[in-house]
Design an enzyme around this catalytic site. Structure first.
Site, PDB file in Angstrom:
ATOM      1  N   GLY A   1      -7.084 -22.108  10.795  1.00 42.22           N
ATOM      2  CA  GLY A   1      -6.456 -21.763  12.064  1.00 42.22           C
ATOM      3  C   GLY A   1      -5.108 -21.111  11.914  1.00 42.22           C
ATOM      4  O   GLY A   1      -4.258 -21.233  12.798  1.00 42.22           O
TER       5      GLY A   1
ATOM      6  N   ASN B   1       0.773 -13.317  -5.200  1.00 41.69           N
ATOM      7  CA  ASN B   1       0.696 -14.528  -4.396  1.00 41.69           C
ATOM      8  C   ASN B   1       1.113 -15.704  -5.263  1.00 41.69           C
ATOM      9  O   ASN B   1       0.691 -15.807  -6.412  1.00 41.69           O
ATOM     10  CB  ASN B   1      -0.738 -14.726  -3.891  1.00 41.69           C
ATOM     11  CG  ASN B   1      -0.908 -16.036  -3.151  1.00 41.69           C
ATOM     12  OD1 ASN B   1      -1.148 -17.076  -3.760  1.00 41.69           O
ATOM     13  ND2 ASN B   1      -0.795 -15.991  -1.843  1.00 41.69           N
TER      14      ASN B   1
ATOM     15  N   HIS C   1       0.855  -1.192   0.000  1.00 40.60           N
ATOM     16  CA  HIS C   1       0.000   0.000   0.000  1.00 40.60           C
ATOM     17  C   HIS C   1       0.896   1.251   0.000  1.00 40.60           C
ATOM     18  O   HIS C   1       1.413   1.655   1.047  1.00 40.60           O
ATOM     19  CB  HIS C   1      -0.901   0.019   1.234  1.00 40.60           C
ATOM     20  CG  HIS C   1      -1.935  -1.054   1.247  1.00 40.60           C
ATOM     21  ND1 HIS C   1      -3.027  -1.037   0.411  1.00 40.60           N
ATOM     22  CD2 HIS C   1      -2.042  -2.186   2.005  1.00 40.60           C
ATOM     23  CE1 HIS C   1      -3.778  -2.107   0.643  1.00 40.60           C
ATOM     24  NE2 HIS C   1      -3.204  -2.819   1.592  1.00 40.60           N
TER      25      HIS C   1
ATOM     26  N   ARG D   1       1.775 -20.073  -4.661  1.00 39.03           N
ATOM     27  CA  ARG D   1       1.573 -21.078  -3.633  1.00 39.03           C
ATOM     28  C   ARG D   1       1.502 -22.477  -4.235  1.00 39.03           C
ATOM     29  O   ARG D   1       1.245 -22.644  -5.438  1.00 39.03           O
ATOM     30  CB  ARG D   1       0.279 -20.796  -2.864  1.00 39.03           C
ATOM     31  CG  ARG D   1      -0.958 -20.754  -3.751  1.00 39.03           C
ATOM     32  CD  ARG D   1      -2.172 -20.198  -3.020  1.00 39.03           C
ATOM     33  NE  ARG D   1      -3.336 -20.158  -3.900  1.00 39.03           N
ATOM     34  CZ  ARG D   1      -3.640 -19.149  -4.697  1.00 39.03           C
ATOM     35  NH1 ARG D   1      -2.849 -18.075  -4.732  1.00 39.03           N
ATOM     36  NH2 ARG D   1      -4.718 -19.185  -5.465  1.00 39.03           N
TER      37      ARG D   1
ATOM     38  N   HIS E   1     -21.033  -7.051  -5.227  1.00 45.77           N
ATOM     39  CA  HIS E   1     -21.971  -6.128  -4.589  1.00 45.77           C
ATOM     40  C   HIS E   1     -21.741  -4.686  -5.032  1.00 45.77           C
ATOM     41  O   HIS E   1     -22.590  -3.822  -4.780  1.00 45.77           O
ATOM     42  CB  HIS E   1     -21.875  -6.241  -3.060  1.00 45.77           C
ATOM     43  CG  HIS E   1     -20.534  -5.906  -2.501  1.00 45.77           C
ATOM     44  ND1 HIS E   1     -19.437  -6.734  -2.624  1.00 45.77           N
ATOM     45  CD2 HIS E   1     -20.101  -4.819  -1.808  1.00 45.77           C
ATOM     46  CE1 HIS E   1     -18.406  -6.181  -2.018  1.00 45.77           C
ATOM     47  NE2 HIS E   1     -18.766  -5.014  -1.515  1.00 45.77           N
TER      48      HIS E   1
ATOM     49  N   HIS F   1      -0.662  -6.462  -5.413  1.00 41.76           N
ATOM     50  CA  HIS F   1      -0.793  -7.729  -4.698  1.00 41.76           C
ATOM     51  C   HIS F   1      -0.174  -8.828  -5.545  1.00 41.76           C
ATOM     52  O   HIS F   1      -0.268  -8.808  -6.773  1.00 41.76           O
ATOM     53  CB  HIS F   1      -2.269  -8.042  -4.446  1.00 41.76           C
ATOM     54  CG  HIS F   1      -2.538  -9.504  -4.200  1.00 41.76           C
ATOM     55  ND1 HIS F   1      -3.038 -10.331  -5.187  1.00 41.76           N
ATOM     56  CD2 HIS F   1      -2.369 -10.262  -3.099  1.00 41.76           C
ATOM     57  CE1 HIS F   1      -3.170 -11.556  -4.692  1.00 41.76           C
ATOM     58  NE2 HIS F   1      -2.781 -11.542  -3.436  1.00 41.76           N
TER      59      HIS F   1
END
Length: 303
Positions: free
Chosen positions: A261, A111, A99, A113, A178, A109
């Site tokens: 978790g 990522n 940011h 993985r 939305h 951004h």
């Protein structure tokens, strides 16, 4: 590497985290990344989170590495693969959000993985995912074109159809239903990638990871000294609210981390340090702010 080897992926991603942090610090004269190592409470493994705050170029940025092992894949990981429910898993990745302070520098951004779902009586099921996307506030068309040119360059060695597919997937994924608008100008997004052999999928993930800095840092250098005032800052903070909405409502990585978790502080490092919401606010027609909505927050062929 003829067989799936998630440990080799893990070693690579640790180095990628180092490379990205070093690249960001070269553009940041004030702040430095602080490292926080942690252990996975619900299984084995852990990670190292690096966060930079209060910089002259970057108001806040986080670059997170994790490699965790758990006993059950969470619902977010099996939504598209219900046959894997109940398997143990390994997940390794690097995720980052930057940011910037100056509203003329876009948020970015990235990522990358790798997942492996394991069962005692069956061969492991593995797949790769990731991508990168750009979220401008006061956008420049030349920046958007260069960003997507780098995205295409990352994909070209793997087939002419790869960039169009994963570019379209990015437009679809980073979409706020939305609000009926994209989060930004997109880039690349891919998940459940195992259509090639392990080595080729791993090579593709590496190409995406290594093209992130090539795509982003030239934009940072061009825009970080652009003069701005209270108007631009307020609009940046308002649009950051959209970033928060997406990450908390839709983002699969956030959901996976919370459902499995994971470490909350590391998961939510993607959120901006300051954001605003305004009730029923709309930009005035013909303003630069309106130009973002009219010309950039909808899927577009930038090349």
């Amino acid at each position: 590497m003829s067989n799936p080897d998630i440990n080799t992926v893990s070693h690579y991603l640790l180095k990628l985290q180092d490379t990205i942090c070093q690249g960001m610090e070269q553009e940041e004269p004030v702040a430095r990344f602080e490292e926080d190592s942690w252990s996975y409470a619900n299984g084995k493994g852990g990670g190292r989170t690096r966060v930079l705050t209060g910089g002259a170029t970057f108001e806040q940025g986080g670059v997170n590495f994790s490699h965790v092992t758990g006993t059950n894949l969470p619902p977010s990981a099996t939504a598209h693969r219900p046959d894997l429910a109940g398997r143990s898993f390994q997940a390794v990745g690097v995720s980052l959000v930057i940011h910037p302070l100056n509203p003329y520098v876009p948020t970015s951004h990235a990522n990358v993985r790798c997942f492996m779902a394991e069962h005692a009586k069956e061969a492991p099921v593995w797949w790769f995912g990731g991508g990168f996307d750009l979220t401008p506030y006061y956008p420049y068309e030349e920046d958007a074109v260069e960003w997507h040119r780098m995205a295409r360059e990352a994909c070209l060695p793997f087939g002419d159809d790869v960039y169009p597919r994963f570019k379209a997937w990015c437009d679809q994924y980073f979409f706020l239903k939305h609000r009926n608008e994209t989060r930004g100008i997109g880039g690349l997004f891919f998940d459940d990638l195992n259509e090639w052999d392990f080595d080729r999928c791993f090579a593709f993930m590496q190409s995406v990871g290594e093209h992130y800095l090539k795509a982003y840092l030239p934009i940072v250098r061009r825009r970080k000294d652009t003069p701005y005032g209270e108007r631009e800052r307020n609009f940046q903070l308002y649009r950051r609210g959209r970033y928060v909405e997406f990450n908390l409502v839709y983002d699969r990585g956030t959901l996976f981390g919370l459902q499995s978790g994971g470490r909350t502080e590391s998961i939510l490092m993607s959120l901006p340090p300051v954001a605003h919401w305004k009730y029923q606010w709309k930009p005035e027609p013909g303003t630069p702010e309106d130009g973002l909505y009219q010309n950039f927050l909808k899927p577009r062929d930038w090349l």
